[in-house]
Design an enzyme around this catalytic site. Structure first.
Site, short mmCIF file in Angstrom:
data_model
loop_
_atom_site.label_atom_id
_atom_site.label_comp_id
_atom_site.label_asym_id
_atom_site.label_seq_id
_atom_site.Cartn_x
_atom_site.Cartn_y
_atom_site.Cartn_z
N HIS A 31 0.87 -1.17 0.00
CA HIS A 31 0.00 0.00 0.00
C HIS A 31 0.91 1.23 0.00
O HIS A 31 2.01 1.17 0.58
CB HIS A 31 -0.83 0.11 1.28
CG HIS A 31 -1.72 -1.03 1.60
ND1 HIS A 31 -1.28 -2.17 2.22
CD2 HIS A 31 -3.05 -1.19 1.44
CE1 HIS A 31 -2.31 -2.98 2.42
NE2 HIS A 31 -3.40 -2.42 1.95
N ASP A 61 2.34 1.91 3.37
CA ASP A 61 3.33 0.96 3.91
C ASP A 61 4.73 1.44 3.60
O ASP A 61 5.64 1.26 4.39
CB ASP A 61 3.22 -0.44 3.26
CG ASP A 61 1.85 -1.03 3.37
OD1 ASP A 61 1.15 -0.72 4.33
OD2 ASP A 61 1.50 -1.83 2.47
C1 XLS Z 1 -7.40 -6.71 4.77
C2 XLS Z 1 -6.96 -6.94 3.41
C3 XLS Z 1 -5.85 -6.03 2.93
C4 XLS Z 1 -5.79 -6.03 1.42
C5 XLS Z 1 -5.04 -4.91 0.82
O1 XLS Z 1 -8.13 -7.48 5.37
O2 XLS Z 1 -6.62 -8.27 3.25
O3 XLS Z 1 -4.64 -6.39 3.50
O4 XLS Z 1 -5.27 -7.22 0.94
O5 XLS Z 1 -5.58 -3.67 1.11
#
Ligand code: XLS
Ligand code: NI
Ligand code: NI
Length: 440
Positions: free
Chosen positions: A103, A106
């Site tokens: 993201h 991140d």
């Molecule tokens: C959360 C999601 C997230 C997505 C990406 O539950 O799995 O990590 O994969 O935003």
């Protein structure tokens, strides 16, 4: 070649075969091994996720994080963000993994305003590009975090605030640009706060229409800047909101059709999200493959005794074997997608070593499943059974039904003449379950 010294004590993870007792080796994942005509690595396309593995500290509602990585300085600064990238690439290369996912937040922190936030992201992106070039590691997908900051607490594209909506447009525009810049093969939309907690304050129809507008804008923008990566939506039933709009695959596919977006998106299916929806993982995969819409997988698992998204590393190779038999119904498997280990080590697994054990187990789980699926497919007994079960549609009235040549009157005439439908043969579930076990 390593950029840092943080993983010097751990050997490079290689394939040693099922008889190896080295915990720092793959026993099933042999990237070059040919499975159904393709190297294992080409079917799997493993990815390390930046958020859980490098930003997670294992906090829970009963206590703070327990993980304090030796490379972290305890800040969320841009300086730390830049330094961290090298550790991430050292980890990925030591594991022998080819892809990663992130993201925007991140990899780079927010700045004092939107312009500064964008600048931070691009500065880190430049660094990531250099590291990709130096290591050969590739970006499976990028995405924007539109769920952590308080401004998103009432939704992102579904927010009641047009200003927050505009903020989100900036985030996704930049995240698509950065994903393209890094050669990302997909772009993921997980609607973190796209849902509601109470209908007393929510205009559900309007919120869904806004999400559709947002998706259309993203698609138009991607076309304009020639981003050719696959757009993916990741369903989740609940958490953080009580009811998430992208509840499950069937809901998402229906939503896409309603708004004419079905050609633009495929789905990214996460194991633990399937179970939150009350489905099993294979059900979600099958709903997607029936539509040719399975794009990628976020791999993890829940816990049957807990009811939330525990995001544990996958360890059920039998489930993965069945999953592969469904995935491989798509000719090209996951296509441009892959297996992103969207999973986190437990709160009491705080050593650097645990990061390795977790990924080795996850990757070997899928590799072992793939080897089993190859046996199932080559043997052909299961597929043949299913084919035969529907054989009455291969000729006569069955063929007419499928071809659209039959109607209620012609079928009534047929069944009146027969007097009744012939009894069906057994569906043989227990025989098939035993047959499946035989491959494992
Ligand atoms: C959360 C999601 C997230 C997505 C990406 O539950 O799995 O990590 O994969 O935003
Ligand atoms: Ni996910
Ligand atoms: Ni999740």
């Amino acid at each position: 070649m390593a950029f840092t010294k943080h993983f010097d004590a751990i050997p490079t993870i290689k394939y040693e075969g099922p008889d190896s007792d080295n915990p720092f080796a793959y026993k099933y994942f042999d990237p070059k091994a040919k499975i159904l005509g393709k190297p294992m690595a080409a079917w799997m396309r493993n990815a390390v996720c930046y958020w859980h593995t490098f930003r997670g500290v294992a906090l829970d509602i009963f206590g703070p994080g327990t993980i304090c990585r030796p490379w972290e300085d305890g800040t969320n600064s841009q300086e730390m963000a830049l330094k961290r990238t090298e550790v991430v690439f050292d980890f990925i290369t030591k594991l022998g993994v080819e892809y990663y996912c992130f993201h925007d937040r991140d990899v780079a922190p927010e700045g004092a305003n939107v312009a500064e936030t964008n600048k931070n992201l691009w500065q880190v992106a430049e660094k990531l590009k250099q590291l990709q070039k130096a290591t050969g590691v590739k970006l499976l997908w990028g995405t924007a975090n539109m769920f952590s900051h308080p401004r998103f607490s009432q939704g992102a594209a579904s927010t009641p605030s047009a200003e927050v909506f505009a903020y989100c447009a900036n985030s996704v525009k930049e995240a698509i640009d950065v994903t393209k810049f890094l050669g990302g093969e997909n772009y993921v939309f997980w609607g973190g706060r796209e849902g509601y907690n109470s209908l007393l304050n929510t205009d559900l129809g309007r919120e869904q229409a806004h999400i559709a507008r947002f998706f259309q804008m993203a698609a138009d923008y991607a076309k304009k800047v020639k981003f050719t990566g696959q757009f993916l939506i990741e369903p989740k039933a609940c958490e953080p909101t009580k009811h998430q709009y992208d509840f499950d695959s069937a809901t998402v596919l229906g939503f896409l059709r309603k708004f004419g977006l079905e050609k633009t998106f495929k789905l990214n299916i996460e194991q633990n999200h399937a179970t939150l929806a009350g489905h099993d993982f294979c059900h979600e995969l099958a709903v997607c493959t029936a539509d040719g819409a399975l794009g990628s997988i976020d791999s993890n698992r829940g816990d049957v005794m807990n009811g939330w998204d525990t995001d544990q590393f996958p360890n059920d190779y039998r489930e993965c074997a069945q999953a592969w038999t469904i995935i491989l119904q798509q000719k090209n498997g996951l296509g441009s997608g892959g297996l992103n280990y969207d999973a986190k080590v437990r709160r009491d697994s705080y050593d650097v070593e645990d990061m390795f054990h977790a990924h080795i187990c996850g990757i070997d789980t899928w590799a072992r499943g793939l080897r089993i699926a190859e046996k199932i497919i080559k043997d052909g007994k299961l597929a043949k059974f299913v084919d035969q079960r529907y054989a009455s549609y291969n000729k006569g009235i069955g063929k007419d039904i499928e071809a659209g040549k039959a109607d209620f009157e012609s079928l009534q005439a047929y069944i009146l003449k027969k007097g009744d439908a012939a009894p069906l043969p057994s569906a043989r579930q227990e025989y098939l379950e035993n047959l499946f076990n035989g491959y494992c």
